[in-house]
Design a protein around this motif. Structure first.
Motif, PDB file in Angstrom:
ATOM      1  N   LYS A 107       0.796  -1.144  -0.132  1.00 37.67           N
ATOM      2  CA  LYS A 107      -0.130  -0.077   0.099  1.00 37.67           C
ATOM      3  C   LYS A 107       0.767   1.273   0.092  1.00 37.67           C
ATOM      4  N   LYS A 134       2.066   3.004  -2.334  1.00 41.41           N
ATOM      5  CA  LYS A 134       1.662   4.046  -3.102  1.00 41.41           C
ATOM      6  C   LYS A 134       0.416   5.072  -2.545  1.00 41.41           C
ATOM      7  N   ASP A 135      -0.673   4.058  -2.203  1.00 41.92           N
ATOM      8  CA  ASP A 135      -1.848   4.556  -1.398  1.00 41.92           C
ATOM      9  C   ASP A 135      -1.367   5.365  -0.236  1.00 41.92           C
ATOM     10  N   ILE A 159      -0.041   8.902  -1.521  1.00 41.05           N
ATOM     11  CA  ILE A 159      -1.154   9.657  -2.371  1.00 41.05           C
ATOM     12  C   ILE A 159      -1.732  10.200  -1.125  1.00 41.05           C
ATOM     13  N   LEU A 160      -2.296   9.515  -0.037  1.00 39.41           N
ATOM     14  CA  LEU A 160      -2.808   9.962   0.925  1.00 39.41           C
ATOM     15  C   LEU A 160      -2.346  11.181   1.699  1.00 39.41           C
ATOM     16  N   LYS A 161      -0.883  10.979   1.902  1.00 36.65           N
ATOM     17  CA  LYS A 161      -0.179  11.873   2.276  1.00 36.65           C
ATOM     18  C   LYS A 161      -0.212  13.209   1.440  1.00 36.65           C
ATOM     19  N   ALA A 162      -0.110  12.991   0.168  1.00 37.17           N
ATOM     20  CA  ALA A 162       0.012  14.408  -0.646  1.00 37.17           C
ATOM     21  C   ALA A 162      -1.303  14.878  -0.581  1.00 37.17           C
ATOM     22  N   MET A 163      -2.555  14.113  -0.244  1.00 39.33           N
ATOM     23  CA  MET A 163      -3.734  14.941  -0.329  1.00 39.33           C
ATOM     24  C   MET A 163      -4.016  15.370   0.634  1.00 39.33           C
ATOM     25  N   PHE A 196      -3.210  13.930   4.301  1.00 40.73           N
ATOM     26  CA  PHE A 196      -3.678  13.028   5.243  1.00 40.73           C
ATOM     27  C   PHE A 196      -2.166  12.957   6.107  1.00 40.73           C
ATOM     28  N   ILE A 211       7.466  11.584  -1.118  1.00 40.25           N
ATOM     29  CA  ILE A 211       8.327  11.855  -2.381  1.00 40.25           C
ATOM     30  C   ILE A 211       8.924  10.757  -3.117  1.00 40.25           C
ATOM     31  N   ILE A 217       8.157   7.838  -3.035  1.00 42.33           N
ATOM     32  CA  ILE A 217       7.217   7.102  -4.064  1.00 42.33           C
ATOM     33  C   ILE A 217       6.812   7.694  -5.133  1.00 42.33           C
ATOM     34  N   LEU A 218       6.398   8.844  -5.016  1.00 44.32           N
ATOM     35  CA  LEU A 218       5.631   9.589  -6.093  1.00 44.32           C
ATOM     36  C   LEU A 218       6.769   9.855  -7.310  1.00 44.32           C
ATOM     37  N   ARG A 219       7.980   9.815  -6.738  1.00 44.99           N
ATOM     38  CA  ARG A 219       8.942  10.134  -7.882  1.00 44.99           C
ATOM     39  C   ARG A 219       9.421   9.318  -8.549  1.00 44.99           C
TER      40      ARG A 219
END
Lengths: 419, 225
Positions: free
Chosen positions: A314, A316-317, A320-324, A326, A414, A416-418
């Motif tokens: 999870k 990636k999830d 993204i949760l942290k970017a959004m 959370f 970062i 993971i998203l990069r």
């Protein structure tokens, strides 16, 4: 953390758990098995412990007072000349009477104390039982049978005859079932009693009792106090034991030394008297807790493992949760909730499994043989174990889930998203 | 009169692995409301790094960052998370939807986190965004079942749900075919032109960049154009 974000975390946790029902179920079953076995084991073991304790309680008084043959005193020569070398050849023990003096008055006094349910006097002696060619070693207790009944509830342990038969029969005897079986004697038969001093007397069996412990049922008989005094050719005040029964038997260990100090006779509590039986109980407890804790640790590692894998999958999830928006604590609570849910429902199923399993154990036939007369394994259905079980289960999963959850909270989005 | 939504002054950043290396060399950026800024440059020039600094997710930098009139330099991670939730929307190269959730749930999540509106209102808003992007028919599908282009549109809807001051994109069309690239670009264009949404996006798609309202070109950790 605010309640709303906790609710949101719970919603995410729920969706993630339900999306992989098989994995969730496997994780729960780990806990279920651990808790279920814990419940079954502890119910059976404490059942056994309770049985042995009950048997110990019924076969021996809470406190028994008797004359303890004292070790040799120093000779007078050693007192006079403590530095010198004193040799006494062929020293023999003093002839000591086992009599408890003023036993009736002592019993009277003890009865007046708080927490004392009853106190009875008895005369105990080693004897041989002769019936036909058989000669068996045993003991005879001269008692006031009604007083003894108050203490040990003999009425309900009679297999044949009634305790009142003893009162109407001055030369009657109530015999343990095991002893009677060995002698091949039945109610109404006459057996010859021989004392260590060589006196003999013929007594008639008027009843049989069974307490449930081999060492008692195979050796002991009850007779009237005056009868035993007559057999031993002792006077009417010759008493060897004062038995005390308490309302709260756990206090026996405290009270015994007090009685010993007050009356000057050895006072032994039931725990000391049955130390061998109770050692088994302690060992059973140790085994129960060792096995249960091992099972729970194994279940804990299972949860730790599954959560670690889940979090790895999870990543990636989480990013993204942290970017959004959370926060770390939000992410941590998502995974903590998952492990707590696994722990809670796993434990709950474990309690049911444990209950069913202990019920099945209680149905299993078990022959205690000569030692203990039981037909089924004793099982203790104590609700406390179920409370301990669920607390243990949830606590273990909380600990096992905390470390992976914390790791999830610290994921750097970062990286993971990069990609 | 133009309103400023983002201003970064003197952004400097070092990488320490495998050895000390200055990625960003005192960068000044400013984005106004309704602007569609494309951040371009060769790979390794630091454009993505800059974007992550601007996004508040990367806090290891020197310089001053102001987004939506808030100076964000000394904020804690958790405060920044709450700030992102409220003020910044993200669209990434890979769509990063939560696969177990439906399209609608994915879009609703940031708004539920923000907790500004009732759940029913959040749902209405999510439907509005979906309609705007032509995705309303897929609302109740599990997001893993959508195609790449569809997922990216859902991701854009999700970025819009809290009405952010700025949308940040990291190669938002990098993983899409030309049809979907065009679609995403049209959406961005509409957002800026019609709704005055500010957007900053890292891209190496020349065509995509050419259609934006302003191009910032970077090389070796500096802005060259």
């Amino acid at each position: 953390m605010k309640f709303t974000s906790l609710k949101l975390s719970a919603g995410i946790a729920k969706t993630q758990l339900l999306s992989k029902p098989r994995q969730t179920l496997v994780a729960m079953l780990g806990v279920t098995f651990g808790i279920g076995m814990f419940i079954a084991l502890i119910s059976m073991m404490t059942g056994l412990n309770k049985l042995t304790e009950d048997l110990a309680m019924t076969s021996s008084p809470d406190i028994r007072m008797y004359y303890d043959i004292s070790p040799d005193r120093k000779s007078i020569a050693e007192f006079i000349n403590p530095q010198g070398l004193t040799i006494t050849h062929h020293q023999k023990p003093k002839n000591e009477s086992l009599k408890v003096r003023n036993a009736k008055q002592i019993a009277e006094q003890i009865r007046k104390r708080p927490n004392v349910k009853g106190a009875s006097i008895l005369l105990n002696s080693q004897v041989f039982y002769n019936y036909g060619p058989v000669q068996l070693n045993g003991t005879i207790d001269g008692v006031d049978i009604l007083e003894e009944d108050k203490l040990f509830d003999l009425t309900h342990k009679m297999k044949e005859g009634r305790i009142e038969n003893l009162i109407s029969n001055p030369d009657g005897i109530i015999m343990g079932t095991g002893l009677a079986k060995k002698l091949r004697a039945k109610t109404g038969d006459r057996v010859v009693i021989t004392t260590p001093q060589g006196f003999t007397q013929t007594l008639k069996i008027v009843g049989l009792f069974q307490i449930g412990i081999g060492i008692v049922d195979n050796t002991r008989s009850y007779a009237n106090l005056s009868t035993v005094q007559t057999i031993l050719q002792k006077d009417k005040s010759f008493i060897t034991d004062v038995n005390v029964k308490l309302y709260d038997y756990t206090k026996a260990k405290e009270l015994a030394p007090v009685l010993q100090k007050d009356f000057g006779y050895k006072a032994e509590d039931w725990e000391t008297a049955n130390a061998t039986l109770l050692v088994g109980a302690i060992i059973r407890n140790i085994i129960t807790y060792a096995v249960s804790i091992t099972l729970l640790i194994v279940a804990g590692f299972g949860i730790y493992n599954i959560l670690n894998i889940t979090i790895h999958n999870k990543m990636k999830d989480i990013a993204i949760l942290k970017a959004m928006g959370f926060s770390g604590p939000d992410v941590r609570s998502i995974f903590m909730i998952q492990s707590l849910v696994i722990g809670f429902f796993g434990s709950l199923m474990g309690l049911i499994f444990g209950l069913v399993f202990s019920y099945l154990i209680s149905l299993a036939p078990f022959n205690g043989g000569d030692i203990i007369s039981i037909t089924h394994l004793p099982v203790n259905f104590n609700p406390l174990f179920y409370v301990i079980g669920i607390v243990f289960g949830v606590a273990t999963t909380a600990i096992a889930g905390y470390m992976p959850s914390r790791k999830a909270a610290h994921v750097d989005p970062i990286e993971i998203l990069r990609g | 009169m133009k309103t400023e939504v983002l201003r970064a002054t003197g952004i400097t950043k070092y990488f320490y692995e495998p050895e000390k290396f200055q990625v960003l060399k005192g960068i000044d950026v400013q984005v106004n409301k309704g602007e569609f800024v494309a951040l371009v440059g060769k790979s390794g020039c630091g454009k993505s790094t800059l974007m992550y600094v601007l996004s508040t997710m990367d806090t290891q930098y020197e310089g001053e960052l102001v987004v939506a009139s808030e100076k964000l330099n000394d904020w804690s991670q958790n405060q920044l998370a709450a700030f992102r939730n409220k003020h910044i929307g993200f669209v990434f190269q890979f769509h990063y939807l939560l696969p177990e959730f439906t399209v609608l749930q994915n879009i609703m999540l940031p708004a539920l986190k923000l907790n500004r509106w009732q759940e029913s209102e959040v749902e209405d808003r999510a439907y509005t965004k979906l309609k705007m992007l032509g995705m309303q028919d897929h609302a109740l599908k599990v997001s893993a079942k959508l195609s790449g282009g569809q997922q990216q549109r859902v991701a854009i809807a999700r970025a819009l749900i809290n009405e952010p001051d700025i949308i940040m994109g990291d190669e938002p069309t990098g993983n899409l075919d030309s049809y979907n690239t065009q679609l995403v670009f049209d959406i961005f264009k509409e957002l800026t032109d019609v709704y005055h949404q500010s957007i900053i996006a890292v891209t190496h798609d020349e065509e995509f960049a050419a259609k934006s309202s302003r191009i910032i070109e970077m090389a070796d950790g500096k802005i060259i154009h």
